[in-house]
Design an enzyme around this catalytic site. Structure first.
Site, mmCIF file in Angstrom:
data_model
loop_
_atom_site.group_PDB
_atom_site.id
_atom_site.type_symbol
_atom_site.label_atom_id
_atom_site.label_comp_id
_atom_site.label_asym_id
_atom_site.label_seq_id
_atom_site.Cartn_x
_atom_site.Cartn_y
_atom_site.Cartn_z
ATOM 1 N N GLU A 220 71.930 57.427 27.929
ATOM 2 C CA GLU A 220 71.596 58.763 28.402
ATOM 3 C C GLU A 220 71.482 58.812 29.921
ATOM 4 O O GLU A 220 70.812 57.983 30.523
ATOM 5 C CB GLU A 220 70.258 59.164 27.749
ATOM 6 C CG GLU A 220 69.759 60.528 28.129
ATOM 7 C CD GLU A 220 68.588 60.964 27.249
ATOM 8 O OE1 GLU A 220 68.361 60.372 26.182
ATOM 9 O OE2 GLU A 220 67.891 61.903 27.654
ATOM 10 N N LYS B 30 63.352 53.447 27.970
ATOM 11 C CA LYS B 30 63.420 53.940 29.345
ATOM 12 C C LYS B 30 63.636 52.786 30.315
ATOM 13 O O LYS B 30 62.864 51.819 30.324
ATOM 14 C CB LYS B 30 62.101 54.643 29.695
ATOM 15 C CG LYS B 30 61.837 55.895 28.870
ATOM 16 C CD LYS B 30 62.729 57.048 29.321
ATOM 17 C CE LYS B 30 62.304 58.351 28.681
ATOM 18 N NZ LYS B 30 63.141 59.472 29.124
HETATM 19 MG MG LIG Z 1 66.457 61.838 29.210
#
Ligand SMILES: [Mg+2]
Length: 334
Positions: A204, A151
């Site tokens: 993503e 992330k």
């Molecule tokens: Mg995602």
């Protein structure tokens, strides 16, 4: 066929082992609504939805309110008639997902027909200082996770530099990069340039969900596959993104699409059009993870990556899971 008698909700929470941090939020526990549907034959069926206001726009109160709103419309209906009534309602997708899964498993058994015996989930490495992310990644790898979902937030220098160091530290891992819409078009291109040759598996949702044209430009520019997540909720979104080649892959989550029946529609479309999918989840409770894993096994031919690591993030294991989690490997218990 049995009829719906009444529908009730309970609030539940499960503490996490460590905080979960993305570009959008930070949470210390999974909080979710459990929906219970009672039928006139005395049987019960359950569904769940977590609150992910930043993504679906619903907090726990919204989900409860939506469920209670539609309950009177569903009461007295046969299960098979309830789906269309439910999906006609203008309520949040998480509330729909909770009701849809309770209805689905009232109608169909939880029997996995696929020949696949085991699937592998990634694990999320939360956004943090580079050294913390490297340490978390090392620990996850040592626990048997080789698909790491990294992330990042809006600091693009941090993202590039952390990725380079991660790749050097863990050369054998599959790196799935998730920006959760934090980057601009320019920053996305900077990231792609800066991480060239690092063999990333995918990037993503680099930019905002509504920026579909920019997403397409990034996809054209990138040799690393681009995965649409927040940009695709419904089958209509998926069709738009696929037909216009805005992304290479799509991330399907029950809470975005409105439940199992809607997830199946998307997976059938993906199967027909050869679209590679990630099957993901929010931070969720055990029953909705069971539901997602049921699909993960049944549609493993179109699901390239599985992002169902919530149970691995719980502080204590849950005995409500119908699957065994051993590191990254997931096998059915039933
Ligand atoms: Mg995602």
């Amino acid at each position: 066929m049995k009829k719906i008698k009444n529908i009730t909700t309970t609030l539940k929470s499960i503490p996490l082992d460590k905080p979960f941090i993305t570009a959008l939020r930070r949470v210390d526990e999974v909080r979710f609504v459990r929906v219970s549907i009672a039928f006139d034959d005395g049987s019960l069926s359950y569904g769940e939805a977590p609150a992910t206001k930043a993504i679906t726009g619903e907090d726990l109160d919204d989900i409860v309110a939506s469920v209670l709103d539609v309950s009177p419309l569903l009461q007295g209906l046969h299960v098979s008639d309830a789906f269309s009534v439910l999906h006609q309602q203008n309520i949040g997708t998480s509330a729909k997902a909770a009701l849809d899964m309770a209805l689905y498993f009232a109608l169909y058994s939880f029997e996995i027909k696929s020949d696949v015996k085991e699937v592998e989930t990634d694990i999320t490495i939360s956004y943090n200082k580079t050294e913390v992310m490297l340490q978390d990644a090392k620990e996850a790898y040592a626990k048997g996770f080789s698909h790491l979902k990294i992330k990042f937030a809006d600091d693009i220098e941090h993202a590039v530099s952390t990725t380079i160091q991660l790749r050097a530290l863990l050369p054998d891992t599959t790196l799935l990069i998730d920006a959760n819409q934090a980057w601009s078009l320019e920053e996305s291109l900077t990231y792609i340039e800066g991480t060239k040759g690092l063999d990333l598996a995918l990037i993503e949702q680099p930019i905002e969900a509504k920026q579909r044209d920019e997403l397409k430009m990034i996809t054209e520019f990138s040799s690393v596959p681009i995965l649409a997540d927040e940009a695709v909720f419904s089958l209509e979104d998926v069709k738009y993104v696929v037909e216009n080649q805005c992304a290479d892959m799509i991330n399907i989550k029950l809470m975005k699409c409105g439940g199992i029946t809607k997830g199946i529609e998307i997976l059938e479309y993906a199967r027909k059009h050869n679209v590679s999918c990630m099957l993901g989840s929010m931070l969720e409770g055990p029953l909705s993870i069971n539901a997602a894993l049921y699909l993960a096994f049944e549609y493993s031919d179109v699901i390239t990556f599985i992002d169902l690591d919530s149970p691995s993030l719980y502080k204590e294991p849950s005995d409500e899971l119908k699957f065994l989690f051993q590191g990254a490997k997931i096998t059915p218990l039933v």
